[in-house]
Design an enzyme around this catalytic site. Structure first.
Site, PDB file in Angstrom:
ATOM      1  N   ARG A 123      23.720   4.367  11.627  1.00 15.33           N
ATOM      2  CA  ARG A 123      24.187   2.797  11.423  1.00 15.33           C
ATOM      3  C   ARG A 123      25.716   2.393  11.987  1.00 15.33           C
ATOM      4  O   ARG A 123      25.679   1.698  11.986  1.00 15.33           O
ATOM      5  CB  ARG A 123      24.218   2.502   9.796  1.00 15.33           C
ATOM      6  CG  ARG A 123      23.267   3.390   9.051  1.00 15.33           C
ATOM      7  CD  ARG A 123      23.051   2.818   7.408  1.00 15.33           C
ATOM      8  NE  ARG A 123      21.122   3.338   6.974  1.00 15.33           N
ATOM      9  CZ  ARG A 123      21.700   4.601   6.760  1.00 15.33           C
ATOM     10  NH1 ARG A 123      22.694   5.217   6.348  1.00 15.33           N
ATOM     11  NH2 ARG A 123      21.009   5.072   5.878  1.00 15.33           N
TER      12      ARG A 123
ATOM     13  N   THR B 277      24.113   9.926   7.992  1.00 20.54           N
ATOM     14  CA  THR B 277      23.521   8.944   8.701  1.00 20.54           C
ATOM     15  C   THR B 277      24.709   7.623   9.125  1.00 20.54           C
ATOM     16  O   THR B 277      24.294   6.432   9.557  1.00 20.54           O
ATOM     17  CB  THR B 277      22.501   8.855   8.096  1.00 20.54           C
ATOM     18  OG1 THR B 277      22.374   8.093   6.662  1.00 20.54           O
ATOM     19  CG2 THR B 277      21.153   9.207   8.121  1.00 20.54           C
TER      20      THR B 277
ATOM     21  N   GLY C 112      21.541  12.998   1.661  1.00 21.24           N
ATOM     22  CA  GLY C 112      20.650  14.320   1.605  1.00 21.24           C
ATOM     23  C   GLY C 112      20.468  14.775   0.201  1.00 21.24           C
ATOM     24  O   GLY C 112      19.914  15.539  -0.236  1.00 21.24           O
TER      25      GLY C 112
ATOM     26  N   GLU D 176      17.730  14.161  -2.043  1.00 18.88           N
ATOM     27  CA  GLU D 176      16.444  14.986  -1.900  1.00 18.88           C
ATOM     28  C   GLU D 176      16.642  16.176  -1.944  1.00 18.88           C
ATOM     29  O   GLU D 176      15.341  16.771  -1.727  1.00 18.88           O
ATOM     30  CB  GLU D 176      15.309  13.702  -1.397  1.00 18.88           C
ATOM     31  CG  GLU D 176      15.316  12.120  -2.177  1.00 18.88           C
ATOM     32  CD  GLU D 176      15.656  11.654  -2.144  1.00 18.88           C
ATOM     33  OE1 GLU D 176      17.211  11.271  -1.212  1.00 18.88           O
ATOM     34  OE2 GLU D 176      16.564  11.297  -2.686  1.00 18.88           O
TER      35      GLU D 176
ATOM     36  N   TRP E 249      25.814   7.745   1.512  1.00 22.91           N
ATOM     37  CA  TRP E 249      24.720   7.106   2.391  1.00 22.91           C
ATOM     38  C   TRP E 249      25.187   5.457   3.191  1.00 22.91           C
ATOM     39  O   TRP E 249      24.570   5.400   4.081  1.00 22.91           O
ATOM     40  CB  TRP E 249      23.574   7.797   2.651  1.00 22.91           C
ATOM     41  CG  TRP E 249      22.416   7.112   1.620  1.00 22.91           C
ATOM     42  CD1 TRP E 249      22.605   8.156   0.213  1.00 22.91           C
ATOM     43  CD2 TRP E 249      21.573   6.068   1.445  1.00 22.91           C
ATOM     44  NE1 TRP E 249      21.355   7.087  -0.060  1.00 22.91           N
ATOM     45  CE2 TRP E 249      21.136   5.502   0.704  1.00 22.91           C
ATOM     46  CE3 TRP E 249      21.587   5.627   2.535  1.00 22.91           C
ATOM     47  CZ2 TRP E 249      20.255   4.942   0.039  1.00 22.91           C
ATOM     48  CZ3 TRP E 249      20.402   3.874   1.870  1.00 22.91           C
ATOM     49  CH2 TRP E 249      20.125   3.657   1.107  1.00 22.91           C
TER      50      TRP E 249
ATOM     51  N   ASN F  97      21.635   8.882  -5.704  1.00 21.04           N
ATOM     52  CA  ASN F  97      20.281   9.021  -6.904  1.00 21.04           C
ATOM     53  C   ASN F  97      20.768  10.337  -6.877  1.00 21.04           C
ATOM     54  O   ASN F  97      21.047  10.872  -5.940  1.00 21.04           O
ATOM     55  CB  ASN F  97      18.949   8.730  -6.992  1.00 21.04           C
ATOM     56  CG  ASN F  97      18.842   9.801  -5.562  1.00 21.04           C
ATOM     57  OD1 ASN F  97      18.981   9.079  -5.251  1.00 21.04           O
ATOM     58  ND2 ASN F  97      18.404  10.735  -6.313  1.00 21.04           N
TER      59      ASN F  97
ATOM     60  N   ASP G 176      15.929   6.397  -8.970  1.00 25.79           N
ATOM     61  CA  ASP G 176      16.083   5.987  -7.632  1.00 25.79           C
ATOM     62  C   ASP G 176      16.933   5.181  -7.087  1.00 25.79           C
ATOM     63  O   ASP G 176      16.996   4.938  -6.082  1.00 25.79           O
ATOM     64  CB  ASP G 176      14.483   6.724  -6.582  1.00 25.79           C
ATOM     65  CG  ASP G 176      15.239   6.854  -5.049  1.00 25.79           C
ATOM     66  OD1 ASP G 176      16.350   7.425  -4.594  1.00 25.79           O
ATOM     67  OD2 ASP G 176      14.898   7.284  -4.493  1.00 25.79           O
TER      68      ASP G 176
ATOM     69  N   ASP H  12      19.846   3.754  -5.956  1.00 24.06           N
ATOM     70  CA  ASP H  12      21.565   4.464  -5.779  1.00 24.06           C
ATOM     71  C   ASP H  12      22.273   3.459  -5.756  1.00 24.06           C
ATOM     72  O   ASP H  12      21.722   2.428  -5.676  1.00 24.06           O
ATOM     73  CB  ASP H  12      20.929   4.699  -3.948  1.00 24.06           C
ATOM     74  CG  ASP H  12      20.482   5.929  -3.533  1.00 24.06           C
ATOM     75  OD1 ASP H  12      19.405   6.092  -4.257  1.00 24.06           O
ATOM     76  OD2 ASP H  12      20.862   7.164  -3.533  1.00 24.06           O
TER      77      ASP H  12
ATOM     78  N   ARG I  46      21.690  -2.109  -7.055  1.00 24.42           N
ATOM     79  CA  ARG I  46      19.878  -1.702  -6.680  1.00 24.42           C
ATOM     80  C   ARG I  46      18.774  -1.626  -8.196  1.00 24.42           C
ATOM     81  O   ARG I  46      17.804  -2.024  -7.772  1.00 24.42           O
ATOM     82  CB  ARG I  46      19.894  -0.236  -6.115  1.00 24.42           C
ATOM     83  CG  ARG I  46      18.445   0.251  -5.850  1.00 24.42           C
ATOM     84  CD  ARG I  46      18.244   0.852  -4.673  1.00 24.42           C
ATOM     85  NE  ARG I  46      17.212   1.992  -4.434  1.00 24.42           N
ATOM     86  CZ  ARG I  46      17.164   2.806  -3.744  1.00 24.42           C
ATOM     87  NH1 ARG I  46      17.776   3.724  -2.963  1.00 24.42           N
ATOM     88  NH2 ARG I  46      15.755   3.691  -3.224  1.00 24.42           N
TER      89      ARG I  46
END
Lengths: 253, 514
Positions: free
Chosen positions: B114, B158, B174, B176, B224, B242, B285, B287, B312
């Site tokens: 990004r 990222t 990361g 997940e 992230w 999350n 989820d 975040d 979110r």
């Protein structure tokens, strides 16, 4: 996790073995189930019972019944279908775990329909006039989804629901859109492309149209399919014949 | 226009965050406002805006970058560890950088990046394999490179780093894959780590009792998206992701601090000053990584040093940023999981909204609400601009054990009904939406606010759109030929204001005719 587009693990290009090295390992089927729910359930159903994608619990598969056939379908996708390749997102181990899961849910009592394929073909091209919008092989029209491989791509349950209640699930790229022009004329058709400022559509005569939003009164997507319901058009035996015909369409590659 | 003239007189070589002609940090200023003071392109002139140049990166993948512009050059990061320096006037390539990503990276959502950060002629970026590096802006030479964590254990990166005084602050990705989130600060000169704040409280630490057993070791809460820095309070604000596994919270009873939170850290030490958890024990989820924006607003008749975020989970939040006290929270989209936020800061939960084996419909969907896409705040209109998905989803859960290297999400989401998105302007003083523009697809790109009274945003179908910042009226659009996932920026060169955005695999710029 920030997207719905889900990519999984490792670009692995290991050459597949011919049989599943994890066959018989219940844990492999269970870990395969976790991945299945993330990547496969959107099309094949949360319990693999099919939907837009084939019912995988039937125990026989359009891509072939050997382990390596299933591996290949997952890793490399199925050309000419909506099944994408997962080989760049899943390593070989993860693909075999998916194969293990698919094997674990096989019932081997394939759903059948008590219809006659030849009679169903007559219903399709005759009374149903399905060829006005659908194509099978080189015959018919491309306004609606191509049915050349419908028996490979769709479950019996899905096909029946598509004929009886076409609005229940619309194949991507075949939505309905309605445009009201400034002179009051209305055009409905199959949405070929749409964005926040324009629409491109094919009307039921097969004529292509393109409109920019400010040049018309309104552009609206509709949740209905342009296909009418045939629930009351066919008798029960005609419906069974038609479904038997659709299930028999295996295409050629 | 006046500002533009002043800027040109001041000399193009000045490199400062308050230089309106440059763009030298992810969010334009360290507070992440994404507000350009340039006004040559404005509500009256924008209809004449025309493409100036395009740079084809030829790099496959999603382009989420915020380019930096200074010293007449544009610095662009791309997917798969690519980066380029371009001539900002013509788009000609000056240098390029590539570092092949390690094989076996655990990436949930694409090999993306990004953007850069910069300090004194040094560029900073992260690579996918969890490293952070410094590069010479003039040549692209790598000056130092530091591994933040082991990519083999699921750690990746990222986000654009954030320069705070002599430090380069960076998050990781990361959640997940059974990682433990953190925010790191590195010495800009040497690349040596100065501090680390773990976003998952460990055993024996404050908040550690909000996890069960050793689940904190793979608690997620990744970081992230770039945070912000407020010089007023010397605090770094950062949103966290999350908890893991995403959709099944049974293995991690408790609030799971500091997942789905904003943390306020002392910029010099990384010590936690305060935190607020938006979604305790998240199972959807959601975040909380959206830019946390420090702004000064008048709230209930008194000036407040505020921090705002469209979360979110569907609520807009405003805090006193000096102490983390929640000032207001209001839903900006359809919400079915909570009936508001109680005065004590906890959501008033509606029962029966957790994921199930057979799927349970909840609003908003997994992507929100507002997700990660860059937001903007305009001091000119006093409004806060962001995108939102407008749809609900079926949330599934399954029991799943942790296996290193295996996706640790514990099921999935499914479609409940079709839905699109919107770009909206919200008044932070009231928490109410002032205008919105409905989009047929969920949002993809971020937003830019300008002193020309404009909002720029890209959409999923490839349009870059200019809105009147006050009314939301569409004043201009351009079909860029590729999905716009990145936020637009603005810069000035030789007396002309430019708008730049990455679309598809292309970087493109716009300006008014000479």
């Amino acid at each position: 996790m920030f997207r719905l587009t889900i990519a999984l693990i490792i670009a692995a290009t290991c050459r597949a073995q011919s049989t599943n090295p994890l066959a018989g390992d219940p844990q492999a089927a269970e870990t395969g189930r976790w991945t299945f729910r993330i990547l496969c359930a959107p099309c094949h159903g949360i319990h693999a019972g099919g939907g837009r994608g084939p019912d995988l619990t039937r125990g026989n598969y359009s891509v072939g019944d050997r382990d390596q056939d299933l591996y290949g379908a997952i890793a490399r996708g199925v050309p000419g279908s909506e099944m994408p390749a997962y080989g760049d997102r899943l390593n070989a181990d993860a693909v075999w775990r998916l194969v293990s899961y698919v094997r674990s849910v096989a019932r081997h009592d394939a759903e059948t329909v008590p219809g006659d394929v030849a009679a169903g073909e007559k219903v399709f091209w005759g009374k149903g006039a399905c060829g006005q919008c659908h194509r099978v092989g080189g015959k018919g029209s491309g306004i609606g989804p191509d049915l050349t491989r419908a028996g490979r791509q769709r479950s019996l349950k899905y096909l029946r629901s598509s004929v009886m209640t076409p609005d229940s699930d619309i194949t991507p790229g075949y939505g309905t859109v309605k445009v009201v022009q400034k002179d009051g004329k209305t055009i409905s058709g199959v949405e070929r492309s749409i964005d926040n400022f324009s629409v491109q559509l094919m009307d039921l005569s097969g004529k292509y149209h393109s409109f920019v939003r400010e040049d018309v009164i309104s552009i609206a997507r509709e949740s209905r399919s342009l296909m009418p319901s045939y629930g009351t058009v066919f008798s029960e035996s005609e419906m069974n014949d038609l479904l038997a015909y659709l299930l028999s369409l295996r295409g050629s590659r | 226009m006046k500002l533009l003239v002043l800027y040109v007189l001041a000399g193009a070589m000045v490199l400062a965050q308050n230089d309106p002609g440059s763009w030298t940090t992810y969010g334009k200023n360290s507070q992440g406002w994404r507000y350009s003071e340039l006004d040559q392109i404005n509500t009256r002139t924008v209809s004449k805006l025309a493409a100036q140049w395009m740079f084809q990166t030829n790099a496959a993948g999603k382009n989420e970058t915020t380019p930096l512009v200074f010293d007449r050059m544009m610095f662009v990061t791309g997917p798969n560890n690519f980066a380029w320096a371009l001539d900002a006037l013509t788009g000609r390539l000056i240098w390029s950088y590539k570092s092949a990503p390690q094989s076996g990276l655990n990436l949930c959502c694409g090999a993306v990046n990004r953007g850069f950060a910069v300090k004194g002629g040094k560029l900073f970026k992260v690579n996918l394999d969890g490293t952070i590096l410094a590069m010479d802006a003039a040549s692209g030479a790598v000056l130092w490179q530091t591994a933040m964590e082991d990519y083999k254990k699921g750690y990746t990166a990222t986000a654009a780093p954030l320069v705070v005084k002599n430090l380069v602050v960076s998050g990781m990705a990361g959640a997940e894959f059974g990682t433990r989130g953190f925010i790191d600060a590195y010495d800009a000169e040497t690349g040596k780590r100065v501090w680390r704040f773990y976003t998952v409280a460990g055993e024996g630490e404050p908040g550690g009792d909000t996890w069960s057993g050793d689940t904190w070791k793979r608690g997620g809460a990744s970081t992230w998206i770039t945070g912000t820095y407020d010089p007023d309070t010397n605090l770094v604000f950062w949103g966290t992701g999350n908890p893991g596994p995403d959709l099944n919270g049974d293995v991690r009873p408790g609030d799971n601090l500091y997942s789905c939170s904003v943390v306020a850290l002392d910029a010099d030490t990384g010590k936690l000053k305060w935190h607020y958890q938006f979604t305790p024990h998240d199972v959807h989820d959601w975040d909380a990584v959206a830019d946390p924006i420090p702004v000064d607003v008048n709230f209930n008749g008194r000036p407040v040093k505020a921090l705002i975020q469209a979360n979110r989970n569907g609520f807009f939040y405003m805090f006193d940023r000096t102490n983390g006290k929640l000032l207001q929270a209001k839903a900006y989209t359809k919400v079915t999981w909570a009936d508001g936020i109680a005065p004590n800061g906890r959501p008033i939960l509606i029962s029966g909204q957790d994921p199930t084996e057979e799927g349970n419909r909840t609003c908003p969907g997994m992507g929100g609400g507002h997700n990660w896409q860059a937001t903007a705040y305009s001091p000119r209109t006093g409004l806060y601009y962001f995108t939102s998905s407008e749809r609900c989803m079926l949330f599934y859960k399954t029991s799943q054990e942790f296996v290193e290297g295996q996706w640790y999400q514990a099921s999935t989401v499914g479609r409940s009904e079709p839905g699109g998105g919107r770009i909206l302007a919200l008044d932070p003083k009231t928490g109410s939406t002032v205008w919105h523009f409905d989009t047929i697809s969920p949002p993809t790109g971020g937003v830019l606010a300008t002193a020309g009274g404009l909002i720029f945003a890209g959409d999923a179908e490839g349009y870059l759109i200019a809105f009147d910042a006050t009314t939301g009226k569409v004043l201009w659009r351009f079909q860029a030929g590729g999905t716009i996932i990145a936020p637009p920026i603005s810069y000035a060169l030789d007396g002309r204001q430019y708008i730049a955005v990455a679309a598809g695999q292309t970087m493109l710029t716009f300006a008014l005719p000479k």
